[in-house]
Scaffold this motif. Sequence first.
Motif, PDB file in Angstrom:
ATOM      1  N   ALA A  60      67.085 -99.739  42.123  1.00  0.00           N
ATOM      2  CA  ALA A  60      67.942-100.826  41.612  1.00  0.00           C
ATOM      3  C   ALA A  60      67.120-102.088  41.343  1.00  0.00           C
ATOM      4  O   ALA A  60      67.448-102.868  40.432  1.00  0.00           O
ATOM      5  CB  ALA A  60      69.048-101.131  42.618  1.00  0.00           C
ATOM      6  N   TYR A  61      66.073-102.298  42.125  1.00  0.00           N
ATOM      7  CA  TYR A  61      65.220-103.484  41.912  1.00  0.00           C
ATOM      8  C   TYR A  61      64.452-103.342  40.602  1.00  0.00           C
ATOM      9  O   TYR A  61      64.381-104.278  39.794  1.00  0.00           O
ATOM     10  CB  TYR A  61      64.258-103.650  43.092  1.00  0.00           C
ATOM     11  N   ILE A  62      63.893-102.155  40.376  1.00  0.00           N
ATOM     12  CA  ILE A  62      63.169-101.916  39.112  1.00  0.00           C
ATOM     13  C   ILE A  62      64.140-102.060  37.937  1.00  0.00           C
ATOM     14  O   ILE A  62      63.816-102.688  36.914  1.00  0.00           O
ATOM     15  CB  ILE A  62      62.537-100.498  39.101  1.00  0.00           C
ATOM     16  N   ASP A  63      65.338-101.501  38.102  1.00  0.00           N
ATOM     17  CA  ASP A  63      66.341-101.565  37.021  1.00  0.00           C
ATOM     18  C   ASP A  63      66.659-103.029  36.669  1.00  0.00           C
ATOM     19  O   ASP A  63      66.821-103.376  35.501  1.00  0.00           O
ATOM     20  CB  ASP A  63      67.620-100.842  37.434  1.00  0.00           C
ATOM     21  N   LYS A  64      66.747-103.856  37.707  1.00  0.00           N
ATOM     22  CA  LYS A  64      67.065-105.266  37.463  1.00  0.00           C
ATOM     23  C   LYS A  64      65.923-105.950  36.708  1.00  0.00           C
ATOM     24  O   LYS A  64      66.154-106.724  35.771  1.00  0.00           O
ATOM     25  CB  LYS A  64      67.316-105.972  38.796  1.00  0.00           C
ATOM     26  N   LEU A  65      64.687-105.647  37.093  1.00  0.00           N
ATOM     27  CA  LEU A  65      63.539-106.219  36.382  1.00  0.00           C
ATOM     28  C   LEU A  65      63.522-105.758  34.921  1.00  0.00           C
ATOM     29  O   LEU A  65      63.244-106.540  34.011  1.00  0.00           O
ATOM     30  CB  LEU A  65      62.230-105.806  37.062  1.00  0.00           C
ATOM     31  N   VAL A  66      63.822-104.476  34.720  1.00  0.00           N
ATOM     32  CA  VAL A  66      63.840-103.934  33.349  1.00  0.00           C
ATOM     33  C   VAL A  66      64.897-104.655  32.520  1.00  0.00           C
ATOM     34  O   VAL A  66      64.642-105.070  31.369  1.00  0.00           O
ATOM     35  CB  VAL A  66      64.087-102.405  33.376  1.00  0.00           C
ATOM     36  N   ALA A  67      66.091-104.838  33.107  1.00  0.00           N
ATOM     37  CA  ALA A  67      67.170-105.520  32.368  1.00  0.00           C
ATOM     38  C   ALA A  67      66.759-106.951  32.015  1.00  0.00           C
ATOM     39  O   ALA A  67      67.011-107.431  30.898  1.00  0.00           O
ATOM     40  CB  ALA A  67      68.451-105.518  33.207  1.00  0.00           C
ATOM     41  N   LEU A  68      66.105-107.626  32.949  1.00  0.00           N
ATOM     42  CA  LEU A  68      65.649-108.995  32.664  1.00  0.00           C
ATOM     43  C   LEU A  68      64.596-108.999  31.553  1.00  0.00           C
ATOM     44  O   LEU A  68      64.623-109.846  30.654  1.00  0.00           O
ATOM     45  CB  LEU A  68      65.068-109.619  33.945  1.00  0.00           C
ATOM     46  N   ALA A  69      63.673-108.028  31.614  1.00  0.00           N
ATOM     47  CA  ALA A  69      62.591-107.978  30.625  1.00  0.00           C
ATOM     48  C   ALA A  69      63.114-107.649  29.225  1.00  0.00           C
ATOM     49  O   ALA A  69      62.459-107.958  28.220  1.00  0.00           O
ATOM     50  CB  ALA A  69      61.550-106.942  31.051  1.00  0.00           C
ATOM     51  N   ARG A  70      64.277-107.025  29.171  1.00  0.00           N
ATOM     52  CA  ARG A  70      64.885-106.709  27.861  1.00  0.00           C
ATOM     53  C   ARG A  70      65.729-107.858  27.327  1.00  0.00           C
ATOM     54  O   ARG A  70      66.264-107.788  26.219  1.00  0.00           O
ATOM     55  CB  ARG A  70      65.753-105.451  27.999  1.00  0.00           C
ATOM     56  N   THR A  71      65.885-108.905  28.130  1.00  0.00           N
ATOM     57  CA  THR A  71      66.684-110.058  27.700  1.00  0.00           C
ATOM     58  C   THR A  71      65.825-110.956  26.796  1.00  0.00           C
ATOM     59  O   THR A  71      64.709-111.341  27.179  1.00  0.00           O
ATOM     60  CB  THR A  71      67.134-110.880  28.937  1.00  0.00           C
ATOM     61  N   PRO A  72      66.306-111.275  25.595  1.00  0.00           N
ATOM     62  CA  PRO A  72      65.501-112.122  24.699  1.00  0.00           C
ATOM     63  C   PRO A  72      65.108-113.437  25.367  1.00  0.00           C
ATOM     64  O   PRO A  72      65.927-114.080  26.024  1.00  0.00           O
ATOM     65  CB  PRO A  72      66.446-112.368  23.509  1.00  0.00           C
ATOM     66  N   GLY A  73      63.841-113.798  25.225  1.00  0.00           N
ATOM     67  CA  GLY A  73      63.353-115.065  25.765  1.00  0.00           C
ATOM     68  C   GLY A  73      62.897-114.993  27.212  1.00  0.00           C
ATOM     69  O   GLY A  73      62.451-115.994  27.780  1.00  0.00           O
ATOM     70  N   VAL A  74      62.997-113.783  27.836  1.00  0.00           N
ATOM     71  CA  VAL A  74      62.596-113.639  29.240  1.00  0.00           C
ATOM     72  C   VAL A  74      61.366-112.742  29.330  1.00  0.00           C
ATOM     73  O   VAL A  74      61.331-111.668  28.723  1.00  0.00           O
ATOM     74  CB  VAL A  74      63.734-113.028  30.094  1.00  0.00           C
ATOM     75  N   ARG A  75      60.374-113.176  30.069  1.00  0.00           N
ATOM     76  CA  ARG A  75      59.200-112.346  30.343  1.00  0.00           C
ATOM     77  C   ARG A  75      59.125-112.066  31.850  1.00  0.00           C
ATOM     78  O   ARG A  75      59.210-112.997  32.660  1.00  0.00           O
ATOM     79  CB  ARG A  75      57.912-113.040  29.893  1.00  0.00           C
ATOM     80  N   VAL A  76      58.975-110.789  32.199  1.00  0.00           N
ATOM     81  CA  VAL A  76      58.832-110.394  33.602  1.00  0.00           C
ATOM     82  C   VAL A  76      57.354-110.218  33.918  1.00  0.00           C
ATOM     83  O   VAL A  76      56.628-109.551  33.174  1.00  0.00           O
ATOM     84  CB  VAL A  76      59.606-109.083  33.884  1.00  0.00           C
ATOM     85  N   LEU A  77      56.913-110.828  35.013  1.00  0.00           N
ATOM     86  CA  LEU A  77      55.523-110.689  35.454  1.00  0.00           C
ATOM     87  C   LEU A  77      55.500-110.091  36.850  1.00  0.00           C
ATOM     88  O   LEU A  77      56.310-110.445  37.707  1.00  0.00           O
ATOM     89  CB  LEU A  77      54.843-112.056  35.484  1.00  0.00           C
TER      90      LEU A  77
END
Length: 346
Positions: A60-77
């Motif tokens: 679920a944590y990875i899924d949340k990061l993936v969803a954030l990274a797919r949001t326009p204007g958001v970069r996951v590091l």
Amino acid sequence: MDKRLLADYLRTYHGRPLRLMEVCGTHTAALYRSGVRGLLSEKITLLAGPGCPVCVTPTAYIDKLVALARTPGVRVLSFGDMLAVPGSTVSLAGARAEGADVDFFYAPEQALALAERMPDTQFVLAAVGFETTAPVWAAVAEGILSRGLSNVRLLTALKTMPAAMDALCGAGGIDGFLCPGHVAVVTGAEAFRPLAEKWKKPMVVGGFTPELLLAALCRLTREAERGNAGVWNEYPAFVRAAGNEKARSAVSRVFEAGEALWRGLGQVPGSGLYLRGPYAALDAGSRGLSADRAPEGCRCGQVLTGAIGPRDCPLFGKACTPEHPVGACMVSGEGACRICLITGKE
Ligand code: SF4
């Protein structure tokens, strides 16, 4: 004591059968690589524990990061080893290949410098780790506020070991623990005493060189065979009774304890660290993870709780390899499955 005498004691031990857990992933790696694991008497079973932060991170944590990274204007590091951890459908690396905005850093400070240069991008930092890493993330949170960065948030998966060990003791089947040395540098050896007294088990804090591993395992074996409970510090050069008070106070300034979801252990009360007070505004939605959907056939949960060894998973070395990991324990350099496969040892 002489290294050969310690090794001989462990090799020729013929007391009652013992099941001992090395909690920490760095210990797992050191025990395999040094050959200490291979010299133990067959009456001593060493179990790998949940002390690899990447391995215990739920899907679920990875899924949340993936969803954030797919949001326009958001970069996951994130640190690089998180990128290959499978989520319920895709890893961060897989999401990046499909166009999600994901990158890695070597140190969180790099991420803050990048965020300063790119004020129009929202950054989410994957803050994963145990007590050892939590002070670093506390400093990051303080740095975000003090530098006035309004485009950086943290998705935390920070966990604490004693609560997880408490859950493991409740499940039974473990005669004693080789406690995590790096964690103990921060928490202090005495952090394990309430557990030792509650569950009447020996807990030995150990270091990472072959000599220190042998000394800690000898102590643990001897006390477990005698049925003794208590805490022994076999890593006194780095671990004090009270730990690092400065680091602990930084953590309690920035974080508060709460329930956390572990791969293999489920929800463990009080085992998570969450941003508190003025730092809570930096949180990217870390609380309330509920799902850990392991891929079909994956036995990581049982490996992480010592119920089975890596080679007992039917996917080990076949469908699941370091190049194509099915479970998190095959990803990290501290993951039992990866270490076991790479070293080629039992
Ligand atoms: S071999 Fe792979 S799938 Fe099996 S437990 Fe290990 S990491 Fe999980």
